[in-house]
Design an enzyme around this catalytic site. Structure first.
Site, PDB file in Angstrom:
ATOM      1  N   ASP A  67       3.909 -39.136  65.168  1.00 57.96           N
ATOM      2  CA  ASP A  67       2.784 -38.596  65.928  1.00 57.96           C
ATOM      3  C   ASP A  67       2.403 -39.489  67.097  1.00 57.96           C
ATOM      4  OD1 ASP A  67       1.916 -40.607  64.240  1.00 57.96           O
ATOM      5  OD2 ASP A  67       0.620 -39.340  63.048  1.00 57.96           O
ATOM      6  N   ASP A 136      -8.407 -39.200  54.267  1.00 55.96           N
ATOM      7  CA  ASP A 136      -8.628 -37.809  53.859  1.00 55.96           C
ATOM      8  C   ASP A 136      -7.356 -37.176  53.292  1.00 55.96           C
ATOM      9  OD1 ASP A 136      -7.082 -37.525  56.132  1.00 55.96           O
ATOM     10  OD2 ASP A 136      -8.584 -36.443  57.306  1.00 55.96           O
ATOM     11  N   HIS A 138      -4.323 -37.223  54.620  1.00 58.08           N
ATOM     12  CA  HIS A 138      -3.342 -36.689  55.579  1.00 58.08           C
ATOM     13  C   HIS A 138      -2.048 -37.497  55.602  1.00 58.08           C
ATOM     14  CE1 HIS A 138      -5.335 -39.295  58.956  1.00 58.08           C
ATOM     15  NE2 HIS A 138      -4.258 -39.897  58.540  1.00 58.08           N
ATOM     16  N   GLU A 143      -4.239 -32.929  59.114  1.00 58.40           N
ATOM     17  CA  GLU A 143      -5.564 -33.053  58.513  1.00 58.40           C
ATOM     18  C   GLU A 143      -5.751 -32.001  57.418  1.00 58.40           C
ATOM     19  OE1 GLU A 143      -6.870 -35.655  59.225  1.00 58.40           O
ATOM     20  OE2 GLU A 143      -7.328 -35.997  61.320  1.00 58.40           O
TER      21      GLU A 143
HETATM   22  C1  F6R Z   1       0.478 -42.845  61.609  1.00 62.55           C
HETATM   23  C2  F6R Z   1       0.146 -41.717  60.764  1.00 62.55           C
HETATM   24  C3  F6R Z   1      -1.062 -41.688  59.885  1.00 62.55           C
HETATM   25  C4  F6R Z   1      -1.265 -42.986  59.101  1.00 62.55           C
HETATM   26  C5  F6R Z   1      -2.488 -42.885  58.200  1.00 62.55           C
HETATM   27  C6  F6R Z   1      -2.776 -44.200  57.501  1.00 62.55           C
HETATM   28  O1  F6R Z   1       1.649 -42.589  62.366  1.00 62.55           O
HETATM   29  O2  F6R Z   1       0.849 -40.755  60.826  1.00 62.55           O
HETATM   30  O3  F6R Z   1      -0.953 -40.616  58.995  1.00 62.55           O
HETATM   31  O4  F6R Z   1      -0.112 -43.249  58.342  1.00 62.55           O
HETATM   32  O5  F6R Z   1      -3.597 -42.512  58.952  1.00 62.55           O
HETATM   33  O6  F6R Z   1      -3.167 -45.147  58.436  1.00 62.55           O
HETATM   34  P1  F6R Z   1      -3.311 -46.690  58.045  1.00 62.55           P
HETATM   35  O7  F6R Z   1      -1.947 -47.167  57.688  1.00 62.55           O
HETATM   36  O8  F6R Z   1      -3.826 -47.351  59.295  1.00 62.55           O
HETATM   37  O9  F6R Z   1      -4.253 -46.745  56.893  1.00 62.55           O
END
Ligand code: F6R
Length: 260
Positions: A67, A136, A138, A143
């Protein structure tokens, strides 16, 4: 689903790096699916170490990131492209031509998203997709409420995600409101998925994703539908799993069976 519980973040990261390194050694022209965020940072450090000290060769590897924030140019310090350069790409010998991060500046977004999907198909699909999990539930920026069949597309970020990610920006208002993300359906097409999570903050959502019902409200729960999933956790992130003891036992038995 193979659930591996390591004692802390460092051990979790080393273990995860081993799975990636094993693939790169066995299939030098493999396709890696990569994630940003805090979780994989030490795994990228370990892969960098393996490259520098053990000669782990990325010269034929192709990468696709999950992403990117919409609206941020690649040289913006908070863009995911920049993150990947700083945390991995500039430290290893991956060819810049084989690195793909969704563009945050695409004009015709729909056509761009379709082309991203096509690029993945053209190289034969992703061999291992690294994933983190959001507060959440994801995966990527899918989301709660994202279809489990969703494809690469523009999404509006959830308030929770904007709050969670505000720590990287000067102020919350600076966090982009949109992102381009691979869909859950896109992710499920990778040959292998590896979800990483660490810390107490992730414990509840990890348990919901692994042991709860498959639901679009926790898009990480879609991993339960995939035939080859490795979940690598530290003790804290594993602390709310009901079947924790079994996972530890099963991992030991499997190691014994296959001899290490
Ligand atoms: C990042 C991504 C997100 C993160 C998730 C966890 O490319 O796709 O889904 O993996 O938000 O983020 P952290 O590792 O910062 O807790």
């Amino acid at each position: 689903m193979r659930v591996i519980i390591e004692k802390d973040y460092e051990a979790m990261s080393k273990r995860a790096a081993q799975f990636v390194a094993e693939l790169v050694r066995n299939k030098p022209d493999c396709v890696l699916g990569l994630a940003t965020g805090s979780t994989p940072v030490s795994m990228y450090k370990e892969l960098t170490r393996m490259h520098k000290e053990e000669g782990l060769d990325f010269s034929l590897v192709t990468t696709f990131n999950l992403d990117e924030y919409y609206g941020l140019p690649p040289d913006h310090e908070q863009s995911y492209y920049y993150f990947m350069q700083e945390n991995l790409f500039k430290h290893i010998n991956v060819s810049p031509h084989r690195v793909r991060v969704p563009s945050g500046l695409a004009k015709d977004v729909k056509a761009y998203c379709e082309s991203y999907e096509r690029m993945i198909k053209e190289v034969g699909g992703i061999d291992i997709q690294v994933l983190g999990i959001g507060g959440d539930g994801h995966i990527a920026f899918n989301e709660p409420g994202s279809s489990l069949a969703s494809r690469t597309r523009l999404v509006a970020l959830d308030e929770q995600t904007i709050k969670d990610n505000a720590r990287f920006f000067e102020k919350e208002e600076d966090v982009p409101r949109y992102a381009i993300t691979m869909g859950v359906g896109t992710i499920l097409e990778a040959k292998r998925l590896m979800l990483l999570a660490n810390g107490k903050k992730k414990a509840k959502v990890v348990a919901q994703a692994i042991e709860g019902p498959v639901t679009s409200q926790i898009t990480a729960s879609a991993l339960q539908l995939h035939p080859d999933v490795i979940v690598v956790l530290d003790e804290e992130a594993a602390s709310e799993l009901k079947r924790r003891e079994y996972y530890l036992h099963a991992e030991k038995m499997i190691q014994e069976f296959y001899g290490g």
